[in-house]
Design a protein around this motif. Structure first.
Motif, PDB file in Angstrom:
ATOM      1  N   TYR A  47       0.830  -1.203   0.000  1.00  0.00           N
ATOM      2  CA  TYR A  47       0.000   0.000   0.000  1.00  0.00           C
ATOM      3  C   TYR A  47       0.870   1.262   0.000  1.00  0.00           C
ATOM      4  N   THR A  48       1.817   1.360   0.933  1.00  0.00           N
ATOM      5  CA  THR A  48       2.638   2.572   1.037  1.00  0.00           C
ATOM      6  C   THR A  48       3.576   2.726  -0.157  1.00  0.00           C
ATOM      7  N   PHE A  49       4.128   1.601  -0.621  1.00  0.00           N
ATOM      8  CA  PHE A  49       5.037   1.665  -1.773  1.00  0.00           C
ATOM      9  C   PHE A  49       4.286   2.118  -3.031  1.00  0.00           C
ATOM     10  N   GLY A  50       3.096   1.547  -3.261  1.00  0.00           N
ATOM     11  CA  GLY A  50       2.304   1.932  -4.430  1.00  0.00           C
ATOM     12  C   GLY A  50       1.880   3.390  -4.385  1.00  0.00           C
ATOM     13  N   TYR A  51       1.476   3.872  -3.185  1.00  0.00           N
ATOM     14  CA  TYR A  51       1.018   5.256  -3.093  1.00  0.00           C
ATOM     15  C   TYR A  51       2.188   6.238  -3.210  1.00  0.00           C
ATOM     16  N   ALA A  52       3.389   5.791  -2.758  1.00  0.00           N
ATOM     17  CA  ALA A  52       4.570   6.648  -2.891  1.00  0.00           C
ATOM     18  C   ALA A  52       4.822   6.994  -4.357  1.00  0.00           C
ATOM     19  N   PHE A  53       4.571   6.051  -5.245  1.00  0.00           N
ATOM     20  CA  PHE A  53       4.782   6.320  -6.671  1.00  0.00           C
ATOM     21  C   PHE A  53       3.528   6.876  -7.347  1.00  0.00           C
ATOM     22  N   GLU A  54       2.365   6.633  -6.761  1.00  0.00           N
ATOM     23  CA  GLU A  54       1.135   7.197  -7.336  1.00  0.00           C
ATOM     24  C   GLU A  54       1.158   8.718  -7.277  1.00  0.00           C
ATOM     25  N   ILE A  55       1.629   9.283  -6.127  1.00  0.00           N
ATOM     26  CA  ILE A  55       1.564  10.740  -5.964  1.00  0.00           C
ATOM     27  C   ILE A  55       2.647  11.474  -6.750  1.00  0.00           C
ATOM     28  N   VAL A  56       3.570  10.707  -7.350  1.00  0.00           N
ATOM     29  CA  VAL A  56       4.570  11.364  -8.216  1.00  0.00           C
ATOM     30  C   VAL A  56       4.374  10.964  -9.677  1.00  0.00           C
ATOM     31  N   SER A  57       3.270  10.269  -9.955  1.00  0.00           N
ATOM     32  CA  SER A  57       2.984   9.891 -11.342  1.00  0.00           C
ATOM     33  C   SER A  57       2.499  11.114 -12.126  1.00  0.00           C
ATOM     34  N   TYR A 124     -15.007   2.015  -8.920  1.00  0.00           N
ATOM     35  CA  TYR A 124     -14.919   3.459  -9.174  1.00  0.00           C
ATOM     36  C   TYR A 124     -15.815   3.762 -10.380  1.00  0.00           C
ATOM     37  N   THR A 125     -16.770   4.649 -10.178  1.00  0.00           N
ATOM     38  CA  THR A 125     -17.648   4.979 -11.314  1.00  0.00           C
ATOM     39  C   THR A 125     -16.972   5.956 -12.266  1.00  0.00           C
ATOM     40  N   ASN A 126     -15.939   6.691 -11.734  1.00  0.00           N
ATOM     41  CA  ASN A 126     -15.244   7.643 -12.599  1.00  0.00           C
ATOM     42  C   ASN A 126     -13.856   7.927 -12.031  1.00  0.00           C
ATOM     43  N   MET A 127     -12.868   8.081 -12.917  1.00  0.00           N
ATOM     44  CA  MET A 127     -11.506   8.412 -12.527  1.00  0.00           C
ATOM     45  C   MET A 127     -11.010   9.538 -13.433  1.00  0.00           C
ATOM     46  N   THR A 128     -10.560  10.667 -12.798  1.00  0.00           N
ATOM     47  CA  THR A 128     -10.052  11.813 -13.564  1.00  0.00           C
ATOM     48  C   THR A 128      -8.807  12.357 -12.889  1.00  0.00           C
ATOM     49  N   ILE A 129      -8.048  13.205 -13.627  1.00  0.00           N
ATOM     50  CA  ILE A 129      -6.852  13.839 -13.098  1.00  0.00           C
ATOM     51  C   ILE A 129      -7.218  15.205 -12.531  1.00  0.00           C
ATOM     52  N   ASN A 130      -6.687  15.499 -11.325  1.00  0.00           N
ATOM     53  CA  ASN A 130      -6.910  16.791 -10.671  1.00  0.00           C
ATOM     54  C   ASN A 130      -5.546  17.433 -10.434  1.00  0.00           C
ATOM     55  N   LEU A 137      -3.044  14.490  -9.388  1.00  0.00           N
ATOM     56  CA  LEU A 137      -3.639  13.565  -8.421  1.00  0.00           C
ATOM     57  C   LEU A 137      -4.911  13.004  -9.026  1.00  0.00           C
ATOM     58  N   VAL A 138      -5.249  11.794  -8.657  1.00  0.00           N
ATOM     59  CA  VAL A 138      -6.438  11.171  -9.198  1.00  0.00           C
ATOM     60  C   VAL A 138      -7.658  11.595  -8.376  1.00  0.00           C
ATOM     61  N   SER A 139      -8.738  11.868  -9.073  1.00  0.00           N
ATOM     62  CA  SER A 139     -10.009  12.176  -8.426  1.00  0.00           C
ATOM     63  C   SER A 139     -10.952  11.023  -8.703  1.00  0.00           C
ATOM     64  N   LEU A 140     -11.440  10.374  -7.630  1.00  0.00           N
ATOM     65  CA  LEU A 140     -12.215   9.134  -7.764  1.00  0.00           C
ATOM     66  C   LEU A 140     -13.652   9.347  -7.302  1.00  0.00           C
ATOM     67  N   VAL A 141     -14.574   8.783  -8.071  1.00  0.00           N
ATOM     68  CA  VAL A 141     -15.970   8.714  -7.655  1.00  0.00           C
ATOM     69  C   VAL A 141     -16.236   7.258  -7.279  1.00  0.00           C
ATOM     70  N   LYS A 142     -16.531   7.018  -5.971  1.00  0.00           N
ATOM     71  CA  LYS A 142     -16.622   5.650  -5.458  1.00  0.00           C
ATOM     72  C   LYS A 142     -17.945   5.009  -5.870  1.00  0.00           C
ATOM     73  N   GLY A 143     -17.831   3.717  -6.178  1.00  0.00           N
ATOM     74  CA  GLY A 143     -19.003   2.944  -6.536  1.00  0.00           C
ATOM     75  C   GLY A 143     -19.479   2.061  -5.382  1.00  0.00           C
ATOM     76  N   PRO A 144     -20.501   1.247  -5.605  1.00  0.00           N
ATOM     77  CA  PRO A 144     -21.078   0.415  -4.533  1.00  0.00           C
ATOM     78  C   PRO A 144     -20.107  -0.623  -3.973  1.00  0.00           C
ATOM     79  N   LEU A 145     -19.260  -1.188  -4.814  1.00  0.00           N
ATOM     80  CA  LEU A 145     -18.321  -2.191  -4.296  1.00  0.00           C
ATOM     81  C   LEU A 145     -17.236  -1.554  -3.440  1.00  0.00           C
ATOM     82  N   PRO A 204      -6.028  17.155  -0.489  1.00  0.00           N
ATOM     83  CA  PRO A 204      -6.124  16.347  -1.722  1.00  0.00           C
ATOM     84  C   PRO A 204      -5.391  15.011  -1.615  1.00  0.00           C
ATOM     85  N   ILE A 205      -4.447  14.912  -0.669  1.00  0.00           N
ATOM     86  CA  ILE A 205      -3.642  13.694  -0.502  1.00  0.00           C
ATOM     87  C   ILE A 205      -4.417  12.686   0.361  1.00  0.00           C
TER      88      ILE A 205
END
Length: 602
Positions: A47-57, A124-130, A137-145, A204-205
């Motif tokens: 989790y931490t390793f993936g997010y470390a690179f997500e926020i610099v993508s 995720y019903t929608n994924m966009t860049i913010n 950073l990714v902006s996520l709209v959460k779905g039922p699952l 936003p983080i």
């Protein structure tokens, strides 16, 4: 430089911390809770390793890739955390295959739904860049699952915290510190996630991965200061210093933290790994001596006998404190050293000393018997010889009467010496016992023939009703001496023209042999002490026979060594019947003399 880079470095450092804790868990992988904890730390590292690179993508495709890395750990981390809490709080019995499968339903659904979200958009019903934070950073709209995943995570969190709080209320003061660190450390990821999802700080983080930094601080503190989860190898080298000795390690609350394989072989109850973390009083309930030793202050060694899984063993028990590098006491160590051979040798020496003491006492008494019983017939012989010399010198009369008396005295003296030699021969160096399967009828007949001259001299009829092929299990020499002495006594105390009868009957796995005579019987006073006296006084027979008083003593001793009993019935002026029991042949087994003595007449 944007602050996301610093946060990425911090998350990578957090990843390293969780991997270090995973390594500590791997070192104690013999315990299920250590395995679960280690896997949980690996899940957090994803989790931490993936997010470390997500926020610099820099684009959405890179972010999607690192999100997939994160979600290897996110759903599995929740599952592993509740498993660890159940193990830590002593609810291992809940972890059956069926319950584990039920707990896995939502994590597996979350994992699959996240990886296939582009097909159904239920996670995720929608994924966009913010770019409002100055970096993508990714902006996520959460779905039922996603909501199902969150509900599952916080439901298990509430249940787990409830179990730990219940454990905290019942724990000792020292244990409360460990549980408190466990609870605070567990709140990290879940608490930070609540702050992020509630948007209280309008950041936003995603703060959830930083919760692992918070948790790592408390977990590391607990591991090294309080041995939380029993992952720190505080006494590992000392515990397994000698694999031949049984070693059990306890914390200061007398709960088991570790043990070696020798302890498993010695102590029932340690053959289950769930014994770790359990109170000593519960696991060692069958060993009150051990519990007393554990609950007392460490002291000098104490010898005790334990009932192990296989045999009765003797152990030297010692209890010592375990200290860390700061000389702070952190536990106790119970050491059981097998000293069975030493104890048995000591017992043999004590038994030999006892036998020597009894033998010396016996010899002292025997000298008195010899002095009393052998002096009189020898004195009579001397007097008779002097008298015969005088008579022969003074006249030529017939001296048949004197010669007959001399012959009788010589015979009695010979019998005395023979009995004494039999006794001393069997006492010298201890009883030599060699049991064999013997035909009882043949043994009786051979001894009847041996005493034929004496019985015919008194015209006594000896009849044996013991059939052939009736077998017993006894020492041949001892059995012959028992039969010979009982027959000899029967002849001695039976009048001329009397009868002696021998019978045998199987009773409760033994052969009971009886020797009955029509003699003068035994008076009530004499009957009360006959088989109880150590060295009875000899009585005179119906024809003036003299004995030495050792016959029944030998019979009683030899019957006991053969695993039987001896007793009698008698009516004055009507006769006596002496009985003795003797074992029948065992089925496919043999007995040592010690076993036969234990089975003998007390």
């Amino acid at each position: 430089m944007n602050y996301n880079v610093y946060l990425s470095v911090l998350l990578i450092a957090s990843t390293c911390c969780t991997l270090v804790m995973s390594y500590l868990s791997w070192k104690r992988r013999e315990f299920p809770i250590a395995i679960t904890y280690g896997l949980g730390m690996v899940a957090g590292a994803f989790y931490t390793f993936g997010y470390a690179f997500e926020i610099v993508s820099t684009n959405l495709e890179e972010i999607r890739f690192w999100l997939r890395i994160e979600y290897i750990g996110v759903p599995s981390g929740t599952f592993l955390w509740i498993i660890m809490v159940l193990q830590y709080t002593g609810h291992q019995s809940v972890l059956r295959k069926r319950n584990i499968a039920l707990l896995l339903i939502v994590p597996v659904t979350t994992f699959v739904a996240h990886y296939t979200n582009e097909w159904h958009h239920l996670f995720y019903t929608n994924m966009t860049i913010n770019n409002s934070a100055g970096f993508p950073l990714v902006s996520l709209v959460k779905g039922p699952l996603y909501l199902l995943h969150v509900t599952y995570a916080y439901t298990t969190f509430i249940v787990g915290m409830g179990l730990m709080f219940q454990m905290y209320r019942k724990a000792t003061p020292r244990m409360k510190k460990q549980i408190a660190l466990m609870m605070i450390g567990s709140c990290g990821p879940y608490g930070f996630t609540v702050v992020y999802l509630s948007n209280v700080l309008h950041m936003p983080i995603d703060l959830s991965p930083f919760g692992f930094v918070f948790s790592g601080v408390f977990y590391m503190w607990g591991i090294y200061q309080f041995n939380m989860l029993r992952l720190a190898p505080l006494a590992l080298e000392k515990v397994f210093e000698s694999m031949q000795d049984a070693v059990v390690v306890f914390d200061l609350d007398n709960a088991i933290t570790s043990f070696n394989q020798s302890a498993v072989r010695v102590i029932d109850g340690l053959n289950n790994i769930s014994a770790v973390g359990q109170p000593a009083a519960h696991v060692l309930a069958l060993y009150p001596k051990l519990i007393s030793k554990i609950q007392s202050e460490p002291s000098t060694e104490n010898k005790a006998q334990l009932q192990s899984q296989n045999d009765d063993k003797f152990y030297n028990i010692s209890m010592t404190f375990i200290s860390n590098s700061s000389q702070k006491i952190v536990g106790k160590m119970l050491l059981l050293s097998d000293v069975t051979e030493t104890v048995l040798n000591e017992e043999r020496l004590l038994d030999n000393a006892r036998q020597l003491s009894e033998l010396n006492t016996f010899k002292d008494k025997m000298f008195n018997v010899v002095a009393h019983d052998i002096r009189d017939p020898l004195a009579v012989l001397v007097n008779l010889m002097e008298l015969m010399e005088e008579e022969i010198q003074s006249s030529n009369e017939n001296h048949d009467e004197i010669m007959h008396e001399m012959s009788q005295q010589i015979h009695n003296t010979f019998t005395l010496v023979e009995s004494l030699l039999d006794w001393f021969r069997n006492q010298r160096g201890g009883m030599v016992f060699n049991p064999l399967v013997l035909d009882l009828s043949q043994a009786v007949q051979s001894n009847v023939r041996f005493l034929k001259v004496r019985s015919e001299g008194k015209q006594i009829q000896i009849k044996s009703d013991i059939p052939n092929s009736l077998f017993v299990y006894a020492d041949k020499e001892m059995l012959d001496l028992i039969i010979r002495n009982l027959l000899s006594n029967a002849i001695k105390f039976t009048d001329f023209g009397g009868r002696i009868q021998l019978k045998a009957e199987r009773v409760e796995g033994k052969m009971v042999v009886s020797v009955s005579d029509t003699g003068e019987g035994i008076t009530s006073d004499h009957a009360n002490t006959l088989l109880k006296e150590e060295y009875p006084v000899s009585s005179t027979g119906t024809a003036g026979e003299r004995g030495v008083g050792l016959g029944l003593t030998l019979c009683r001793e030899f019957v006991r060594l053969n695993g039987g009993e001896i007793w009698f019935d008698s009516t004055p002026s009507q006769g006596s019947t002496f009985y003795f029991s003797i074992p029948t042949p065992p089925k496919g087994s043999s007995y040592s003399i010690e076993q036969l003595e234990r089975k003998g007449n007390p």
